[in-house]
Design an enzyme around this catalytic site. Structure first.
Site, PDB file in Angstrom:
ATOM      1  CB  ALA A 201      -0.879  -0.109   1.238  1.00 57.49           C
ATOM      2  CB  VAL A 292       6.740  -5.438  -2.256  1.00 62.80           C
ATOM      3  CG1 VAL A 292       5.669  -5.907  -2.695  1.00 62.80           C
ATOM      4  CG2 VAL A 292       7.896  -5.519  -3.675  1.00 62.80           C
ATOM      5  NE  ARG A 294      10.967   2.762  -9.840  1.00 60.30           N
ATOM      6  CZ  ARG A 294      11.105   1.725 -10.434  1.00 60.30           C
ATOM      7  NH1 ARG A 294      10.015   0.852 -10.920  1.00 60.30           N
ATOM      8  NH2 ARG A 294      11.483   1.478 -11.571  1.00 60.30           N
ATOM      9  CG  HIS A 466     -13.274  34.165  -3.522  1.00 59.19           C
ATOM     10  ND1 HIS A 466     -13.477  33.485  -2.057  1.00 59.19           N
ATOM     11  CD2 HIS A 466     -14.326  34.881  -3.392  1.00 59.19           C
ATOM     12  CE1 HIS A 466     -14.867  33.140  -2.133  1.00 59.19           C
ATOM     13  NE2 HIS A 466     -15.673  33.710  -3.176  1.00 59.19           N
TER      14      HIS A 466
HETATM   15  P1  FAD Z   1      14.916   5.867 -14.502  1.00 58.79           P
HETATM   16  O1  FAD Z   1      14.346   7.134 -14.864  1.00 58.79           O
HETATM   17  O2  FAD Z   1      14.894   4.813 -14.159  1.00 58.79           O
HETATM   18  O3  FAD Z   1      15.944   6.313 -15.791  1.00 58.79           O
HETATM   19  C1  FAD Z   1      17.292   5.230 -15.804  1.00 58.79           C
HETATM   20  C2  FAD Z   1      17.145   4.676 -17.583  1.00 58.79           C
HETATM   21  O4  FAD Z   1      18.867   4.269 -17.398  1.00 58.79           O
HETATM   22  C3  FAD Z   1      16.155   3.546 -18.083  1.00 58.79           C
HETATM   23  O5  FAD Z   1      15.913   4.619 -19.073  1.00 58.79           O
HETATM   24  C4  FAD Z   1      17.049   2.873 -18.339  1.00 58.79           C
HETATM   25  O6  FAD Z   1      17.137   1.623 -18.960  1.00 58.79           O
HETATM   26  C5  FAD Z   1      18.555   3.238 -18.381  1.00 58.79           C
HETATM   27  N1  FAD Z   1      19.231   2.560 -17.983  1.00 58.79           N
HETATM   28  C6  FAD Z   1      19.763   1.831 -16.742  1.00 58.79           C
HETATM   29  N2  FAD Z   1      21.052   0.988 -16.929  1.00 58.79           N
HETATM   30  C7  FAD Z   1      21.713   1.754 -17.926  1.00 58.79           C
HETATM   31  C8  FAD Z   1      22.825   1.131 -18.818  1.00 58.79           C
HETATM   32  N3  FAD Z   1      24.177   0.203 -17.554  1.00 58.79           N
HETATM   33  N4  FAD Z   1      23.465   1.541 -19.684  1.00 58.79           N
HETATM   34  C9  FAD Z   1      22.205   2.289 -20.520  1.00 58.79           C
HETATM   35  N5  FAD Z   1      21.290   2.432 -19.810  1.00 58.79           N
HETATM   36  C10 FAD Z   1      21.262   2.386 -18.889  1.00 58.79           C
HETATM   37  N6  FAD Z   1       8.491  10.018  -9.651  1.00 58.79           N
HETATM   38  C11 FAD Z   1       7.260  11.306  -9.294  1.00 58.79           C
HETATM   39  O7  FAD Z   1       8.432  11.690  -9.647  1.00 58.79           O
HETATM   40  N7  FAD Z   1       6.221  11.477  -9.740  1.00 58.79           N
HETATM   41  C12 FAD Z   1       5.362  10.468 -10.235  1.00 58.79           C
HETATM   42  O8  FAD Z   1       3.900  10.936 -10.094  1.00 58.79           O
HETATM   43  C13 FAD Z   1       5.714   9.540  -9.926  1.00 58.79           C
HETATM   44  N8  FAD Z   1       5.254   8.110 -10.216  1.00 58.79           N
HETATM   45  C14 FAD Z   1       5.690   6.485 -11.127  1.00 58.79           C
HETATM   46  C15 FAD Z   1       5.093   5.304 -10.968  1.00 58.79           C
HETATM   47  C16 FAD Z   1       5.515   4.786 -11.543  1.00 58.79           C
HETATM   48  C17 FAD Z   1       4.491   3.430 -11.822  1.00 58.79           C
HETATM   49  C18 FAD Z   1       6.393   4.151 -11.644  1.00 58.79           C
HETATM   50  C19 FAD Z   1       7.278   2.928 -11.506  1.00 58.79           C
HETATM   51  C20 FAD Z   1       7.883   5.180 -10.974  1.00 58.79           C
HETATM   52  C21 FAD Z   1       6.357   6.741 -10.221  1.00 58.79           C
HETATM   53  N9  FAD Z   1       7.952   8.025 -10.354  1.00 58.79           N
HETATM   54  C22 FAD Z   1       7.373   8.803 -10.028  1.00 58.79           C
HETATM   55  C23 FAD Z   1       9.714   7.533 -10.098  1.00 58.79           C
HETATM   56  C24 FAD Z   1       9.900   8.096 -11.099  1.00 58.79           C
HETATM   57  O9  FAD Z   1       9.539   7.639 -12.151  1.00 58.79           O
HETATM   58  C25 FAD Z   1      11.818   8.324 -10.998  1.00 58.79           C
HETATM   59  O10 FAD Z   1      11.936   8.158  -9.535  1.00 58.79           O
HETATM   60  C26 FAD Z   1      12.321   8.202 -11.989  1.00 58.79           C
HETATM   61  O11 FAD Z   1      11.861   7.965 -13.407  1.00 58.79           O
HETATM   62  C27 FAD Z   1      13.900   8.212 -11.241  1.00 58.79           C
HETATM   63  O12 FAD Z   1      14.779   9.034 -12.506  1.00 58.79           O
HETATM   64  P2  FAD Z   1      15.842   8.075 -12.616  1.00 58.79           P
HETATM   65  O13 FAD Z   1      16.312   9.251 -13.872  1.00 58.79           O
HETATM   66  O14 FAD Z   1      17.108   8.389 -11.687  1.00 58.79           O
HETATM   67  O15 FAD Z   1      15.938   6.539 -12.962  1.00 58.79           O
HETATM   68  P1  AMP Z   2       6.560   1.369  -1.365  1.00 61.11           P
HETATM   69  O1  AMP Z   2       8.187   0.573  -0.733  1.00 61.11           O
HETATM   70  O2  AMP Z   2       6.373   2.570  -0.677  1.00 61.11           O
HETATM   71  O3  AMP Z   2       6.293   1.556  -2.456  1.00 61.11           O
HETATM   72  O4  AMP Z   2       5.797   0.492  -0.695  1.00 61.11           O
HETATM   73  C1  AMP Z   2       5.861  -0.652  -0.492  1.00 61.11           C
HETATM   74  C2  AMP Z   2       4.812  -1.494   0.531  1.00 61.11           C
HETATM   75  O5  AMP Z   2       5.167  -3.030   0.039  1.00 61.11           O
HETATM   76  C3  AMP Z   2       5.727  -1.264   1.351  1.00 61.11           C
HETATM   77  O6  AMP Z   2       4.910  -0.256   2.705  1.00 61.11           O
HETATM   78  C4  AMP Z   2       6.320  -2.586   2.570  1.00 61.11           C
HETATM   79  O7  AMP Z   2       5.697  -2.552   3.896  1.00 61.11           O
HETATM   80  C5  AMP Z   2       4.749  -3.450   1.415  1.00 61.11           C
HETATM   81  N1  AMP Z   2       5.403  -5.015   1.236  1.00 61.11           N
HETATM   82  C6  AMP Z   2       6.545  -5.657   1.027  1.00 61.11           C
HETATM   83  N2  AMP Z   2       6.253  -6.938   0.817  1.00 61.11           N
HETATM   84  C7  AMP Z   2       5.255  -7.486   1.136  1.00 61.11           C
HETATM   85  C8  AMP Z   2       4.578  -8.183   1.720  1.00 61.11           C
HETATM   86  N3  AMP Z   2       5.120  -9.806   1.246  1.00 61.11           N
HETATM   87  N4  AMP Z   2       3.396  -8.510   1.996  1.00 61.11           N
HETATM   88  C9  AMP Z   2       2.425  -6.883   1.805  1.00 61.11           C
HETATM   89  N5  AMP Z   2       3.182  -6.393   2.139  1.00 61.11           N
HETATM   90  C10 AMP Z   2       4.418  -6.619   1.659  1.00 61.11           C
END
Ligand code: FAD
Ligand code: AMP
Length: 493
Positions: A201, A292, A294, A466
């Site tokens: 959650a 769970v 990243r 407002h």
């Molecule tokens: P990433 O966006 O993960 O980019 C890394 C890139 O590096 C990727 O394209 C990957 O392919 C590339 N890469 C990896 N290894 C290599 C390599 N060896 N060589 C070349 N390329 C490589 N964040 C928010 O702030 N707001 C949101 O609303 C939000 N919503 C989200 C919803 C979901 C479902 C998810 C999964 C994430 C969300 N996030 C959100 C988190 C956000 O996506 C990440 O924090 C952000 O993308 C991180 O950016 P970054 O550039 O560090 O890495």
């Molecule tokens: P977030 O890190 O904010 O994306 O949240 C992931 C959530 O998954 C955390 O609140 C964890 O407590 C929960 N979580 C991780 N492993 C389990 C599991 N085996 N069953 C239920 N919840 C889990």
């Protein structure tokens, strides 16, 4: 990438960025703006063989999830709330229906527009996009392995590592991207699952749960912790739990998933076992999302000989300016400590680029805004009342309900409240938590105010138009001083 030829000097750049997510592409653009010859290496490839830019955020994160949140919100509004505005959508067969394929195709168009937009920004700023998997050989050397397996080498004065993060997995629920999916799979369902289970959650679990619940899924969220959204102010967290419960999300706290079983035939495609205070429980779902958390992508990022330090959680070790201990090597975004948020990574990208150019740019890690894009949104920044008390700092709070906002009532969007946390001795704003319509945008006013070290009085004396939703922020500042106008005040201060 052509193979390295004996004796030939590798192509050289001032800056090489590995990874083109928000942290990497922003770093690359800012470096180029500042006059550095810059390349950005991205391993994800498009069908045309060109690098697919934008990272998790643009391709499988922030943007597609918001596209689906917006589509599903419109559907939910149409089904549940339009009638109260006097708008009838009815046809002979009853209520509205959702075309999942069309919704997904709109989402893909938005993603395509933005990823191509990054490619355009690279072209206009003169950033060289390189397709392949990059790794650090030495502080000034990068290896690139392209899609065909060909290896090449590049030289750089500075390297910025920005390889981001990927979904975490747990042994009790192995992802097959069909019945048990991660966040990427959950953005690509081809139909609305009748019974949807979600493990976790957290932010992602709640956002994805909201999408599918609005479209008609019966959603159950299993969360191992007893506390709901533990980082959040307790009052706001309780309010959020109540509102989401009313929206049909069955959030089971203290429910740890210990096993699962998939069966493509039969009535219960996914059976889940979890432990809660009552013992071992079973639940059956049509699909299960594992949300769970990243983890950073640091494995194989550097040759062992390069000497890059990675901590026990897999984050590349950096100082407050995102410098690693290797000369000229930096790391930004989800790859390093701090919240895994796109805007945090972008600011780090800008900071590194500007410091390379001799500027003194810093990131203010005290003021990272957090948002959960459910409806209503939940957004917060700075300290909570509980945190300040634990630190021994006396504080006052000012809160204001959206139900007392004329604009929120007019929009039929009046759930939630704003809570402003103010240091008693100095009147300085220490934090703010909001659950309510447009909370992310409302919170940004507080982030700016805090960046300028504003007091509650500064906000209270500011004129707000407002009727606008932002008046809830004004009234919360007035309430902190005991004289909100549009609600009864607790006690004068
Ligand atoms: P990433 O966006 O993960 O980019 C890394 C890139 O590096 C990727 O394209 C990957 O392919 C590339 N890469 C990896 N290894 C290599 C390599 N060896 N060589 C070349 N390329 C490589 N964040 C928010 O702030 N707001 C949101 O609303 C939000 N919503 C989200 C919803 C979901 C479902 C998810 C999964 C994430 C969300 N996030 C959100 C988190 C956000 O996506 C990440 O924090 C952000 O993308 C991180 O950016 P970054 O550039 O560090 O890495
Ligand atoms: P977030 O890190 O904010 O994306 O949240 C992931 C959530 O998954 C955390 O609140 C964890 O407590 C929960 N979580 C991780 N492993 C389990 C599991 N085996 N069953 C239920 N919840 C889990």
């Amino acid at each position: 990438m052509s193979g390295k030829q004996a004796g030939k000097q590798p192509k050289s750049f001032d800056v090489i960025v590995i990874g083109s997510g928000p942290a990497g592409y922003v770093a690359a653009i800012r470096c180029a703006q500042l006059g550095f010859s810059t390349a950005c290496i991205e391993q994800s490839g498009s069908a045309s063989g060109k690098p697919l830019l934008g990272g998790t955020c643009l391709n499988v994160g922030c943007i597609p999830s918001k596209a689906l949140l917006d589509s599903s919100h419109k559907f939910h509004e149409l089904r549940e709330h339009f009638a109260s505005h006097g708008i009838r959508h009815g046809n002979a067969s009853g209520g509205p229906s959702i075309d999942v394929a069309a919704m997904m195709s709109r989402k893909d168009q938005v993603v395509g527009q933005l990823t191509q937009g990054v490619a355009g920004l690279f072209r206009s700023n003169g950033v060289t996009a390189i397709s392949g998997k990059g790794s650090l050989l030495a502080p000034d050397r990068v290896r690139v392995v392209d899609g065909a397996g060909e290896t090449g080498e590049l030289a750089a004065k500075h390297v910025i590592l920005a390889t981001g993060s990927e979904p975490m997995t747990i042994a009790p629920a192995p992802v097959d991207q069909q019945l048990i999916v991660d966040s990427t799979g959950a953005l690509q369902f081809d139909a609305v699952p009748k019974r949807l289970g979600i493990i976790g959650a957290g932010v992602i679990g709640l956002e994805l749960g909201s999408v599918w619940a609005r479209l008609g899924s019966e959603v159950t969220i299993l969360e191992a912790l007893d506390d709901f959204l533990p980082a959040l102010d307790r009052q706001i967290a309780r309010e959020a739990l109540k509102i989401m419960g009313r929206q049909g999300l069955d959030i089971k706290l203290g429910a740890k998933v210990t096993a699962s079983k998939c069966s493509k035939r039969g009535k219960n495609p996914v059976s889940v076992t979890f432990e809660d205070s009552a013992g071992t429980q079973q639940a059956a779902f049509d699909r299960l999302i594992v949300a769970v958390g990243r983890r950073s992508v640091s494995k194989g990022l550097a040759d062992p000989g390069a000497g890059l330090a990675i901590d026990s959680r897999g984050f590349v070790e950096v100082d407050e300016f995102c410098a690693t201990k290797l000369p000229g090597v930096y790391a930004v975004g989800d790859l390093v400590r701090g919240p895994m948020l796109a805007h945090k990574g972008m600011e780090e990208g800008v900071m590194v680029a500007e410091r390379l150019a001799g500027k003194k740019t810093q990131v203010n890690y005290e003021l990272v805004p957090f948002v959960i894009y459910t409806h209503p949104e939940i957004a917060w920044v700075g300290k909570t009342e509980e945190q300040l008390r634990q630190e021994g700092v006396e504080c006052v709070t000012g809160s204001f309900p959206f139900a007392a906002s004329g604009r929120a009532l007019a929009a039929h969007d009046s759930e939630g409240l704003v809570k402003l946390v103010v240091e008693k001795a100095t009147d300085r704003i220490a934090g703010c938590q909001i659950i309510g319509a447009s909370a992310a945008d409302l919170l940004q006013q507080i982030v700016i105010a805090m960046e300028f070290a504003a007091s509650a009085e500064d906000l209270a004396l500011t004129m707000f138009s407002h009727p606008a939703l932002s008046e809830v922020v004004h009234e919360a500042a007035l309430a902190a001083r005991g004289h909100a106008i549009h609600k009864a005040n607790r006690k004068p201060r």
